[in-house]
Design an enzyme around this catalytic site. Structure first.
Site, short mmCIF file in Angstrom:
data_model
loop_
_atom_site.label_atom_id
_atom_site.label_comp_id
_atom_site.label_asym_id
_atom_site.label_seq_id
_atom_site.Cartn_x
_atom_site.Cartn_y
_atom_site.Cartn_z
N ALA A 173 21.26 -18.48 -8.40
CA ALA A 173 20.62 -18.35 -9.72
C ALA A 173 19.30 -19.08 -9.82
O ALA A 173 18.47 -18.74 -10.67
CB ALA A 173 21.58 -18.87 -10.80
N GLY A 223 17.04 -19.20 -7.40
CA GLY A 223 16.08 -18.62 -6.47
C GLY A 223 15.14 -17.62 -7.14
O GLY A 223 15.33 -17.21 -8.28
N ASP A 224 14.10 -17.21 -6.39
CA ASP A 224 13.08 -16.31 -6.93
C ASP A 224 13.64 -14.95 -7.31
O ASP A 224 13.27 -14.39 -8.33
CB ASP A 224 11.94 -16.13 -5.92
CG ASP A 224 10.98 -17.31 -5.92
OD1 ASP A 224 11.08 -18.15 -6.83
OD2 ASP A 224 10.14 -17.40 -5.01
N LEU A 225 14.50 -14.37 -6.47
CA LEU A 225 15.04 -13.05 -6.75
C LEU A 225 15.78 -13.03 -8.09
O LEU A 225 15.58 -12.14 -8.92
CB LEU A 225 15.98 -12.59 -5.63
CG LEU A 225 16.71 -11.26 -5.87
CD1 LEU A 225 15.72 -10.11 -6.03
CD2 LEU A 225 17.69 -10.97 -4.74
N ALA A 226 16.61 -14.04 -8.30
CA ALA A 226 17.38 -14.11 -9.55
C ALA A 226 16.46 -14.26 -10.75
O ALA A 226 16.63 -13.58 -11.77
CB ALA A 226 18.38 -15.25 -9.48
N LYS A 227 15.48 -15.17 -10.65
CA LYS A 227 14.60 -15.45 -11.80
C LYS A 227 13.65 -14.29 -12.09
O LYS A 227 13.39 -13.98 -13.26
CB LYS A 227 13.80 -16.73 -11.54
CG LYS A 227 14.66 -17.99 -11.53
CD LYS A 227 13.81 -19.24 -11.35
CE LYS A 227 13.16 -19.30 -9.99
NZ LYS A 227 12.44 -20.57 -9.74
N HIS A 275 14.49 1.50 2.52
CA HIS A 275 13.84 2.18 1.38
C HIS A 275 13.42 3.61 1.72
O HIS A 275 13.80 4.56 1.03
CB HIS A 275 12.61 1.39 0.94
CG HIS A 275 12.90 0.02 0.43
ND1 HIS A 275 14.12 -0.34 -0.10
CD2 HIS A 275 12.12 -1.09 0.34
CE1 HIS A 275 14.08 -1.61 -0.48
NE2 HIS A 275 12.88 -2.07 -0.22
N LYS A 311 -0.78 20.34 -5.37
CA LYS A 311 -2.15 20.65 -4.99
C LYS A 311 -2.27 22.14 -4.70
O LYS A 311 -1.59 22.67 -3.82
CB LYS A 311 -2.55 19.83 -3.77
CG LYS A 311 -2.70 18.35 -4.05
CD LYS A 311 -2.78 17.51 -2.80
CE LYS A 311 -3.90 17.90 -1.88
NZ LYS A 311 -3.98 17.00 -0.70
N TRP A 317 -6.90 12.83 -5.85
CA TRP A 317 -6.15 12.88 -7.11
C TRP A 317 -6.49 11.64 -7.93
O TRP A 317 -6.40 10.51 -7.44
CB TRP A 317 -4.66 12.94 -6.84
CG TRP A 317 -3.81 12.93 -8.09
CD1 TRP A 317 -3.69 13.93 -9.00
CD2 TRP A 317 -3.01 11.85 -8.59
NE1 TRP A 317 -2.86 13.55 -10.01
CE2 TRP A 317 -2.43 12.27 -9.80
CE3 TRP A 317 -2.74 10.55 -8.13
CZ2 TRP A 317 -1.58 11.48 -10.54
CZ3 TRP A 317 -1.90 9.74 -8.88
CH2 TRP A 317 -1.31 10.20 -10.06
#
Length: 509
Positions: free
Chosen positions: A38, A40-44, A267, A397, A503
C-alpha cells in the site's frame, strides 16, 4: 453524496443488467479490498485512485466496502490517507474525505504470520460489525512477483473468507509473470497449489483500455469487417507501442527485463490475440479466453531474421545499467499465424523507448486495389488504424478525389475521434474497469494459466538467444524512429508506408 445520487444508481442498474447478461452473480453485502504494498508507487498512483473513482461513481458503496492497506512501512491510518490524498487531485473534497474514511492500515511483514493475523482480525472485525452474513475478500498484490508465493501462502493460511459465511476470496497479481516459460510455470504451480484458477486474476492493464475493450465489438458486431478481416484482403498488421522517453532512472530495473518482457510479451500480445482470434461462441469469459489460447497456439516459431533489436544511445550511461548490457530498449518482431484466416499475413509487433513520439496503435493495412486505374498506389494503401493512446480514435485511411477541377487523388480519412464524439463522457482508467471486473467475478480481461503458458512458449526461445548474446541490439539515436533496420524489416515483409499524409487528431478549438 457518493453512492447515493441518481447517476450512480443508473450506473449500478446498468452494471446489474450486464452482469445478468453475462450470467454473473449479483452479490450484495460486505466487501473488503486489501491492497498489499500500500505504501508503494503502484498502489498510490493507480490502485487507490481507481478505487476512489469506483466509489465516486457508486460502484463501491459506503457501508458495504472496507479498504485495508498493508505494507511493511510503519504508518497510521491517517498517514496512509495523507499519502493517497496527494494523488486524488481535482476530485471533490467531500467525496475524497468520505472515501478516505473507508481506509484502514495494517503494518506487517510479507512472510510471517503475525502481520497477516492482524490483517485478518481487521477484516473479521469489520465483517462482524457489518452483520451481513457475507465475506467477500479481494487481495490486490501491488508487489514484486518475487514475493507472490510467500504472500499468497500467508493469505491462504490466515486470511481466507470463513466457510461459515457466504462469499469468496480473490487475488489480483501484477505482471511480470515470470521471465520465461520455466519461471512462469513455476510461479503458476506455486500459486495453483494455494488457489483455484477462478480465484486468481492475472492483471494486464492494457486489457482494460477503452479501445482494446472495443476490439471485440468492432470485429464481431459490424457486418462491414466480417468479410475483410482475413488473408484475402489484409496484407499486414502492425501493433505498435512507442514512448518518447527513456528509462528515466529505472534503468537497473528495466535492464532485468527489457522491452520484450516489459511490453511485447504481455501488452502487445494481448492486443494481438483480440485482433487475430476467431469469434467466440458467446461473451462468457471462458469462451473468449478459449479463442485467445487457440490463436496463440497457432503462432509459428519466431525467425531470427524477422527480429530487429535496438538500444538507444545513452542507455548504458545510467550507473545502474551494466556497461556490457545487451538488453533491448526497442524490438520489432514478426509473428506468423498458421491457420486458415491468417496464413501468410505478417503481424509486426513493435515497441521502443526514447523514440520520436508517444503512441500505441493497431494498423491493419489492406492489399492494393487490383487494376489501379487512378495510378494512386504510390500514395499508400487503405489502412484501418485503432489508436489506443493518446487521443483515442479509430480512423480509416481512404483514397479520395482531391477537391478541384482536376481528377487528382489524395489520402484522407473517415475518423471517429473519441474526444470529439464523446465530449461529455469520461473514459475510465484501465485499473477501474479491471478491479470492478474482479469484484463481479468476470475473468474475461485477465490472463488464464494456459494462455500465459502459450504466450511464453512463443517468446522464450528468442529471449534465451538474446540473454546468451546470440542476437545483438543495434544502436539508435534518442528521438528517432528507432533502428533503420526495423523500417527495412517492415518493408521486407510487406508494409507500405504512406507518404505525404499525417493524421491530425481533431480538436474542439
Amino acid at each position: 453524496m457518493a453512492g447515493t445520487d441518481s447517476s450512480a444508481s443508473s450506473r449500478q442498474s446498468s452494471f446489474n443488467s450486464l452482469a445478468k447478461d453475462l450470467e454473473l452473480p449479483l452479490e450484495q453485502g460486505c466487501l473488503t479490498i486489501v491492497v498489499l504494498g500500500a505504501s508503494g508507487d503502484l498502489a498510490k498512483k493507480k490502485t487507490f485512485p481507481a478505487l476512489y473513482h469506483l466509489f465516486e461513481q457508486g460502484f463501491l458503496q459506503s457501508g458495504e466496502v472496507h479498504i485495508v492497506g498493508y505494507a511493511r512501512t510503519n504508518l497510521s491510518d491517517d498517514g496512509l490517507r495523507g499519502r493517497i490524498r496527494a494523488y486524488l487531485k481535482g476530485a471533490s473534497e467531500e467525496h475524497v474525505s468520505e472515501f478516505l474514511q473507508l481506509i484502514k492500515y495494517v503494518s506487517g511483514s510479507y512472510d510471517s504470520g503475525e502481520g497477516f493475523e492482524k490483517l485478518n482480525k481487521e477484516i473479521s472485525d469489520y465483517e462482524m460489525s457489518n452483520n451481513s452474513g457475507s465475506s467477500r475478500r479481494l487481495f490486490y498484490l501491488a508487489l514484486p512477483p518475487s514475493v507472490y508465493p510467500s504472500v499468497c501462502k500467508m493469505i491462504r493460511t490466515y486470511c481466507m473468507s470463513p466457510t461459515s459465511r457466504t462469499g469468496w476470496t480473490r487475488v489480483i497479481v501484477e505482471k511480470p509473470f515470470g521471465r520465461d516459460l520455466d519461471s512462469a510455470e513455476e510461479l503458476s504451480s506455486q500459486l495453483g497449489e494455494l488457489f483455484q484458477e477462478d480465484q486468481l486474476y492475472r492483471i494486464d492493464h492494457y486489457l482494460g483500455k477503452e479501445l482494446v475493450q472495443n476490439l471485440l465489438v468492432l470485429r464481431f458486431a459490424n457486418r462491414l469487417f466480417l468479410p475483410l478481416w482475413n488473408r484475402d484482403n489484409v496484407d499486414n498488421i502492425q501493433i505498435v507501442f512507442r514512448e518518447d522517453f527513456g528509462t528515466d532512472g529505472r534503468g537497473g530495473y528495466f535492464d532485468q527485463y527489457g522491452i520484450i518482457r516489459d511490453i511485447i510479451q504481455n501488452h502487445l500480445l494481448q492486443v494481438f490475440c483480440l485482433v487475430a482470434m476467431e469469434k467466440p461462441v458467446s461473451l462468457k469469459p471462458e469462451h473468449i479466453r478459449d479463442e485467445k489460447v487457440k490463436v496463440l497456439q497457432s503462432v509459428n516459431p519466431i525467425k531470427d531474421e524477422e527480429v530487429v533489436l535496438g538500444q538507444y544511445q545513452g542507455y548504458k550511461d545510467d550507473p545502474t545499467v551494466p556497461d556490457d548490457s545487451n538488453t533491448p530498449t526497442f524490438a520489432s518482431i514478426v509473428l506468423r499465424v498458421h491457420n486458415e484466416r491468417w496464413e501468410g499475413v505478417p503481424f509486426i509487433l513493435k515497441a521502443g523507448k526514447a523514440l520520436n513520439s508517444r503512441k500505441a496503435e493497431i494498423r491493419v493495412q489492406f492489399k492494393d486495389v487490383p487494376g489501379d486505374i487512378f495510378k494512386c498506389k504510390k500514395q499508400g494503401r487503405n489502412e484501418f488504424v485503432i489508436r489506443l493512446q493518446p487521443s483515442e480514435a479509430m480512423y480509416m485511411k481512404l483514397t479520395v478525389k482531391k477537391p478541384g477541377l482536376e481528377m487528382a487523388t489524395e489520402q484522407s480519412e473517415l475518423d471517429l475521434s473519441y474526444g470529439m464524439r464523446y465530449q461529455d463522457v469520461k473514459i475510465p482508467e484501465a485499473y477501474e474497469r479491471l478491479i470492478l471486473d474482479t469484484i463481479r467475478g468476470d475473468q474475461q480481461h485477465f490472463v488464464r494459466r494456459d494462455e500465459l503458458k502459450a504466450a511464453w512458449q512463443i517468446f522464450t526461445p528468442l529471449l534465451h538467444n538474446i540473454d546468451a548474446g546470440k542476437l545483438k541490439a543495434v544502436s539508435y539515436k534518442p528521438g528517432s524512429r528507432g533502428p533503420k533496420e526495423a523500417d527495412e524489416l517492415s518493408e521486407k515483409v510487406g508494409y507500405m508506408q504512406t507518404h505525404g499524409y499525417i493524421w491530425i487528431p481533431p480538436t474542439l478549438a
